[in-house]
Design an enzyme around this catalytic site. Structure first.
Site, PDB file in Angstrom:
ATOM      1  N   SER A   1       0.852  -1.188   0.000  1.00 17.37           N
ATOM      2  CA  SER A   1       0.000   0.000   0.000  1.00 17.37           C
ATOM      3  C   SER A   1       0.882   1.229   0.000  1.00 17.37           C
ATOM      4  O   SER A   1       2.100   1.150   0.031  1.00 17.37           O
ATOM      5  CB  SER A   1      -0.894   0.027   1.254  1.00 17.37           C
ATOM      6  OG  SER A   1      -0.115   0.303   2.405  1.00 17.37           O
ATOM      7  N   CYS A   2       0.235   2.388  -0.052  1.00 20.97           N
ATOM      8  CA  CYS A   2       1.006   3.627  -0.089  1.00 20.97           C
ATOM      9  C   CYS A   2       1.278   4.154   1.311  1.00 20.97           C
ATOM     10  O   CYS A   2       1.857   5.213   1.470  1.00 20.97           O
ATOM     11  CB  CYS A   2       0.260   4.681  -0.909  1.00 20.97           C
ATOM     12  SG  CYS A   2      -1.309   5.144  -0.171  1.00 20.97           S
ATOM     13  N   GLY A   3       0.789   3.458   2.329  1.00 12.40           N
ATOM     14  CA  GLY A   3       1.054   3.889   3.696  1.00 12.40           C
ATOM     15  C   GLY A   3      -0.004   4.803   4.274  1.00 12.40           C
ATOM     16  O   GLY A   3       0.100   5.263   5.392  1.00 12.40           O
ATOM     17  N   ILE A   4      -1.064   5.070   3.491  1.00  9.64           N
ATOM     18  CA  ILE A   4      -2.183   5.873   3.982  1.00  9.64           C
ATOM     19  C   ILE A   4      -3.455   5.158   3.582  1.00  9.64           C
ATOM     20  O   ILE A   4      -3.471   4.342   2.680  1.00  9.64           O
ATOM     21  CB  ILE A   4      -2.180   7.307   3.408  1.00  9.64           C
ATOM     22  CG1 ILE A   4      -2.057   7.252   1.876  1.00  9.64           C
ATOM     23  CG2 ILE A   4      -1.062   8.120   4.005  1.00  9.64           C
ATOM     24  CD1 ILE A   4      -2.112   8.618   1.227  1.00  9.64           C
TER      25      ILE A   4
END
Length: 295
Positions: free
Chosen positions: A120-123
């Protein structure tokens, strides 16, 4: 294939019950692996990010990553790309640091980011969708592209046929950009492979940026794995109206596709596919029901 692949000795265990397997259950052989190495991205002299990738098309990777971060969206904003000096313990140039020089008026991010995972993009959640909408300079929503369902369903096989590194290793993801013609045909514009699915997409987007092709209207991005939020984000920021994946999308990927006006297909396997968002772009022959799924 140079640094893209590496040969290693392995012990292969064969348990199929054959006479040969009973006589020689363990075999010593050579296998071909996809190379994975770190790449540091610098903005000027400042370190911005480190990502694990398969070497090759590194300038495309960096350019696409900067598009995905919402930092640039036009080729003229990227002044230059170059490899920085760097050597391994044997004194060999590693080519694992790329410096990007941006146009003076391009706003640099306040802090750098470090990428060592690709799930994921971390958010997550509503805030992340709003962040993508705020940073996007292209809107897939207004793209009038229509894709025949037979054309869309055939793209995974087209992608697979062009995967040279996967043929050698079985260990990389692929992303292919297809231009859809008025008669419903699909032309493969660019294919990139990498151990990271997000890197493969960044390499495609970076190629398009450097060719002056953004926004990528009238195109389909076909990927070999699943469709995560991050892949939909990258496609949206490049103005790609259709993303198709061989495997499943995540729930947030579907939400972002809907919010961005993109078409998102999953489980595309040649004879069937699911359309999770934007089914209006999919052309269905009269003999097939317009349910978003092939029989």
């Amino acid at each position: 294939m140079g640094r893209v692949t590496q040969r290693r000795k392995v012990h292969k265990f064969v348990l199929d019950g054959s006479p040969q397997a009973r006589e020689f259950p363990v075999r010593y052989r050579e296998d071909v692996l996809a190379v994975e190495e770190p790449l540091e991205v610098r903005l000027g002299s400042t370190s911005f990010s480190v990502t694990m990738r398969t070497p090759g098309n590194d300038f495309d990777l960096v350019a696409g990553f900067l598009v995905s971060e919402g930092i640039i969206w036009s080729a003229d904003q990227l002044v230059s790309l170059r490899f920085c000096a760097g050597e391994d313990e044997d004194g060999v140039q590693t080519f694992n640091v790329v410096e990007a020089q941006l146009r003076p008026d391009v706003v640099r991010p306040d802090t750098g980011r470090n990428f060592f995972t690709s799930s994921s993009c971390g958010i997550c959640g509503t805030d992340s969708i709003e962040a993508v909408e705020k940073s996007s300079h292209f809107s897939p929503a207004g793209d009038p592209l229509a894709v025949p369902v037979e054309t869309l369903a055939a793209l995974p096989d087209r992608l697979r046929e062009a995967q040279a590194v996967f043929d050698a290793t079985g260990g990389v993801h692929a992303a292919g950009l297809f231009r859809i013609s008025d008669d419903g045909g699909a032309e493969l514009l660019c294919l990139r492979e990498d151990v990271g699915r997000h890197n493969a997409v960044d390499k495609v987007v970076g190629w398009a940026l450097r060719e002056g092709l953004l926004p990528l209207r009238g195109t389909v991005l076909q990927v070999s794995g699943r469709a995560s939020f991050e892949l939909v984000q990258k496609a949206s920021l490049a103005g790609i109206p259709v993303l198709s994946a061989v495997s499943a999308p995540s729930s947030l990927a579907v939400e972002l596709a809907e919010a961005s006006g993109m078409t998102l297909a999953g489980f595309s396997r040649g004879t069937s596919l699911n359309v999770y968002a934007g089914h209006e772009r999919i052309g269905v022959p009269a003999a097939l029901p317009s349910t978003g799924r092939l029989a």
